[in-house]
Design a protein around this motif. Structure first.
Motif, PDB file in Angstrom:
ATOM      1  N   SER A  96       0.831  -1.199   0.000  1.00  0.00           N
ATOM      2  CA  SER A  96       0.000   0.000   0.000  1.00  0.00           C
ATOM      3  C   SER A  96       0.876   1.264   0.000  1.00  0.00           C
ATOM      4  CB  SER A  96      -0.880  -0.034   1.254  1.00  0.00           C
ATOM      5  OG  SER A  96      -1.711   1.073   1.249  1.00  0.00           O
ATOM      6  N   GLY A  97       0.533   2.187  -0.878  1.00  0.00           N
ATOM      7  CA  GLY A  97       1.241   3.468  -0.896  1.00  0.00           C
ATOM      8  C   GLY A  97       2.502   3.493  -1.737  1.00  0.00           C
ATOM      9  N   CYS A  98       2.793   2.405  -2.485  1.00  0.00           N
ATOM     10  CA  CYS A  98       4.065   2.350  -3.220  1.00  0.00           C
ATOM     11  C   CYS A  98       4.013   3.095  -4.553  1.00  0.00           C
ATOM     12  CB  CYS A  98       4.487   0.907  -3.444  1.00  0.00           C
ATOM     13  SG  CYS A  98       3.475   0.044  -4.665  1.00  0.00           S
ATOM     14  N   GLY A  99       2.806   3.524  -4.975  1.00  0.00           N
ATOM     15  CA  GLY A  99       2.720   4.305  -6.203  1.00  0.00           C
ATOM     16  C   GLY A  99       2.066   3.578  -7.373  1.00  0.00           C
ATOM     17  N   LYS A 100       1.442   2.427  -7.111  1.00  0.00           N
ATOM     18  CA  LYS A 100       0.823   1.643  -8.189  1.00  0.00           C
ATOM     19  C   LYS A 100      -0.329   2.399  -8.838  1.00  0.00           C
ATOM     20  CE  LYS A 100      -0.625  -1.534  -5.268  1.00  0.00           C
ATOM     21  NZ  LYS A 100      -0.195  -1.129  -3.936  1.00  0.00           N
ATOM     22  N   THR A 101      -1.255   2.865  -7.987  1.00  0.00           N
ATOM     23  CA  THR A 101      -2.437   3.547  -8.516  1.00  0.00           C
ATOM     24  C   THR A 101      -2.041   4.828  -9.235  1.00  0.00           C
ATOM     25  OG1 THR A 101      -3.833   2.595  -6.804  1.00  0.00           O
ATOM     26  CG2 THR A 101      -4.646   4.591  -7.863  1.00  0.00           C
ATOM     27  N   THR A 102      -1.089   5.533  -8.683  1.00  0.00           N
ATOM     28  CA  THR A 102      -0.623   6.768  -9.331  1.00  0.00           C
ATOM     29  C   THR A 102      -0.107   6.456 -10.730  1.00  0.00           C
ATOM     30  OG1 THR A 102      -0.022   7.664  -7.170  1.00  0.00           O
ATOM     31  CG2 THR A 102       0.940   8.743  -9.099  1.00  0.00           C
TER      32      THR A 102
HETATM   33  P1  ATP Z   1      -2.815   1.530  -2.378  1.00  0.00           P
HETATM   34  O1  ATP Z   1      -2.589   0.082  -2.661  1.00  0.00           O
HETATM   35  O2  ATP Z   1      -2.958   1.820  -0.921  1.00  0.00           O
HETATM   36  O3  ATP Z   1      -3.859   2.165  -3.231  1.00  0.00           O
HETATM   37  P2  ATP Z   1      -0.771   2.599  -4.128  1.00  0.00           P
HETATM   38  O4  ATP Z   1       0.482   1.818  -4.277  1.00  0.00           O
HETATM   39  O5  ATP Z   1      -1.766   2.502  -5.199  1.00  0.00           O
HETATM   40  O6  ATP Z   1      -1.422   2.264  -2.734  1.00  0.00           O
HETATM   41  P3  ATP Z   1      -0.812   5.437  -4.594  1.00  0.00           P
HETATM   42  O7  ATP Z   1      -2.268   5.585  -4.397  1.00  0.00           O
HETATM   43  O8  ATP Z   1      -0.266   5.508  -5.961  1.00  0.00           O
HETATM   44  O9  ATP Z   1      -0.298   4.096  -3.903  1.00  0.00           O
HETATM   45  O10 ATP Z   1      -0.076   6.515  -3.688  1.00  0.00           O
HETATM   46  C1  ATP Z   1       1.337   6.610  -3.656  1.00  0.00           C
HETATM   47  C2  ATP Z   1       1.743   7.634  -2.620  1.00  0.00           C
HETATM   48  O11 ATP Z   1       1.353   8.931  -3.064  1.00  0.00           O
HETATM   49  C3  ATP Z   1       1.104   7.431  -1.260  1.00  0.00           C
HETATM   50  O12 ATP Z   1       2.078   7.669  -0.278  1.00  0.00           O
HETATM   51  C4  ATP Z   1       0.005   8.454  -1.223  1.00  0.00           C
HETATM   52  O13 ATP Z   1      -0.213   8.902   0.099  1.00  0.00           O
HETATM   53  C5  ATP Z   1       0.563   9.578  -2.086  1.00  0.00           C
HETATM   54  N1  ATP Z   1      -0.508  10.343  -2.747  1.00  0.00           N
HETATM   55  C6  ATP Z   1      -1.530   9.859  -3.475  1.00  0.00           C
HETATM   56  N2  ATP Z   1      -2.312  10.862  -3.947  1.00  0.00           N
HETATM   57  C7  ATP Z   1      -1.761  12.023  -3.498  1.00  0.00           C
HETATM   58  C8  ATP Z   1      -2.097  13.408  -3.644  1.00  0.00           C
HETATM   59  N3  ATP Z   1      -3.138  13.792  -4.379  1.00  0.00           N
HETATM   60  N4  ATP Z   1      -1.294  14.308  -3.035  1.00  0.00           N
HETATM   61  C9  ATP Z   1      -0.221  13.914  -2.324  1.00  0.00           C
HETATM   62  N5  ATP Z   1       0.160  12.617  -2.159  1.00  0.00           N
HETATM   63  C10 ATP Z   1      -0.598  11.675  -2.728  1.00  0.00           C
END
Ligand code: ATP
Length: 366
Positions: A39-45
């Motif tokens: 969680s939070g590693c940047g996948k969704t981004t």
């Molecule tokens: P998850 O499995 O929990 O969805 P993820 O790997 O998809 O996690 P992301 O949603 O890509 O992670 O988020 C990556 C990092 O960027 C996280 O630390 C999150 O807190 C941060 N983040 C996401 N959106 C924003 C935003 N709009 N502004 C600042 N930081 C953000």
């Protein structure tokens, strides 16, 4: 053809947080690529940048050789399926599936043909008149899929689409999704934090941690040849054991620590040339540790004398939580194994399957 190329893609959010760092990978035409990480590693981004829902701070994304950095999401010819399905509650299943096509001014009979065809593929043709609240979780999931399929997009993007389903349905949908992808010859990028989901579905896995890609490879590859300690510990359940050892030379090369003496196989010796008398991390998976009595060729090169902390019988196998002079280790052994907590227990390690990591860089030596 639908190929997606990410070239040194970075995302810095307006608050200064650097969420994705120099992401480089290719989703080949008809490939099922999984973005995997905690969680939070940047996948969704990363997925949202491919979709165009998030600006790219630096780098380029190409779809079919065309740079799409400044192309609107609706013009990218992709369809995204979200974790929460995002269905319109007041619309029927039919209208939910038809909605995107109506917006694009697709002729009515063409819409009808595509919706009915997708509904048939997904086995929801008897549900077309229902509203989302009259459906089970699995059926809603299919409607969300159907809405993507009718668009016949170049690329499908999935963001944890199975995480709201119960464990049994998730396993079933996993297989169905994979079959569907093959049947449609679809190009897919799929986000999950579930390594089993990734291993079972992916043609290619991109493993991320703290915004940085750790390794790109097939399931077999990332399991057998993890690039570093993070990947080695993330892939596999229970995770790989890591033990602190010193590399010593004494009639061959050995990994030694208090109570540990493991002989390094000949074919790996040259890789340790620069590590003689240095501390490294020795890695071995629970499934590569055996009850000494059931391992052919058990001898002083591969036997460890451990203390049993906890025995966990799981039916098809037994997990043993062991310690060796304060270092913990888990073994996945045959259910015939007799071991009792508080007693000594000798295990044999399959030396063909051992790993070694640089203690400072955490990168794999082998
Ligand atoms: P998850 O499995 O929990 O969805 P993820 O790997 O998809 O996690 P992301 O949603 O890509 O992670 O988020 C990556 C990092 O960027 C996280 O630390 C999150 O807190 C941060 N983040 C996401 N959106 C924003 C935003 N709009 N502004 C600042 N930081 C953000």
């Amino acid at each position: 053809m639908a190929q997606v190329i990410l070239d040194k893609v970075n995302k810095v959010y307006p608050n200064g947080f650097h969420a994705v760092k120099d992401a480089d990978f290719v989703i080949e035409d008809k490939e099922f690529l999984v973005l995997l990480g905690p969680s939070g590693c940047g996948k969704t981004t990363t997925l949202r940048m491919i979709a165009g829902l998030e600006d790219i701070t630096e780098g380029t994304i190409k779809i079919d050789q065309k740079v799409v950095n400044d192309v609107e999401p609706k013009d990218r010819d992709i369809a995204m399926v979200f974790q929460n399905y995002a269905l319109y509650p007041h619309m029927t299943v039919y209208d939910n599936m038809a909605f995107g096509l109506k917006l694009r001014k697709t002729p009515k009979d063409e819409i009808e043909r595509r919706v009915r065809n997708a509904a048939k593929i997904l086995g929801i043709d008897h549900l077309l008149d229902r509203k989302p609240k009259q459906l089970s979780g699995g059926q809603r999931q299919r409607v969300a899929l159907g809405r993507a399929i009718v668009r016949d997009p170049k690329v499908f993007l999935f963001d944890e689409p199975l995480s709201n389903l119960d464990a049994k349905l998730r396993v079933q949908m996993r297989a169905e999704l994979k079959k569907l992808q093959k049947r449609l010859e679809a190009t897919v990028a799929y986000v999950t934090h579930d390594q089993v989901e990734a291993m079972t579905m992916a043609d290619k896995i991109v493993i991320m941690n703290e915004g940085v890609i750790q390794q790109v490879g097939g399931a077999f590859d990332v399991y057998n040849n993890p690039a570093n300690i993070f990947v080695a510990g993330f892939i596999g359940t229970p995770p790989m054991n890591f033990l602190n050892v010193k590399v010593t030379r004494d009639n061959g090369i050995w990994f030694k620590a208090e109570g540990i003496s493991i002989k390094v196989p000949e074919d790996k010796v040259s890789l340790l040339e620069n590590y003689i008398d240095k501390d490294i991390i020795f890695g071995v998976r629970p499934e590569d540790i055996y009850d000494k009595n059931f391992f052919e060729g058990a001898d002083e090169s591969n036997i460890l004398n451990t203390m049993v902390d906890v025995v966990e019988p799981l039916g098809s196998e037994t997990l043993l939580h062991l310690t060796i002079n304060g270092q913990s280790m888990t073994a996945k052994v045959s259910p015939q194994t007799r071991a009792e907590s508080g007693q000594n227990f000798e295990v044999a390690i399959d030396l063909k399957m051992i790993h070694a990591f640089d203690k400072e860089t955490e990168q794999a030596i082998f």
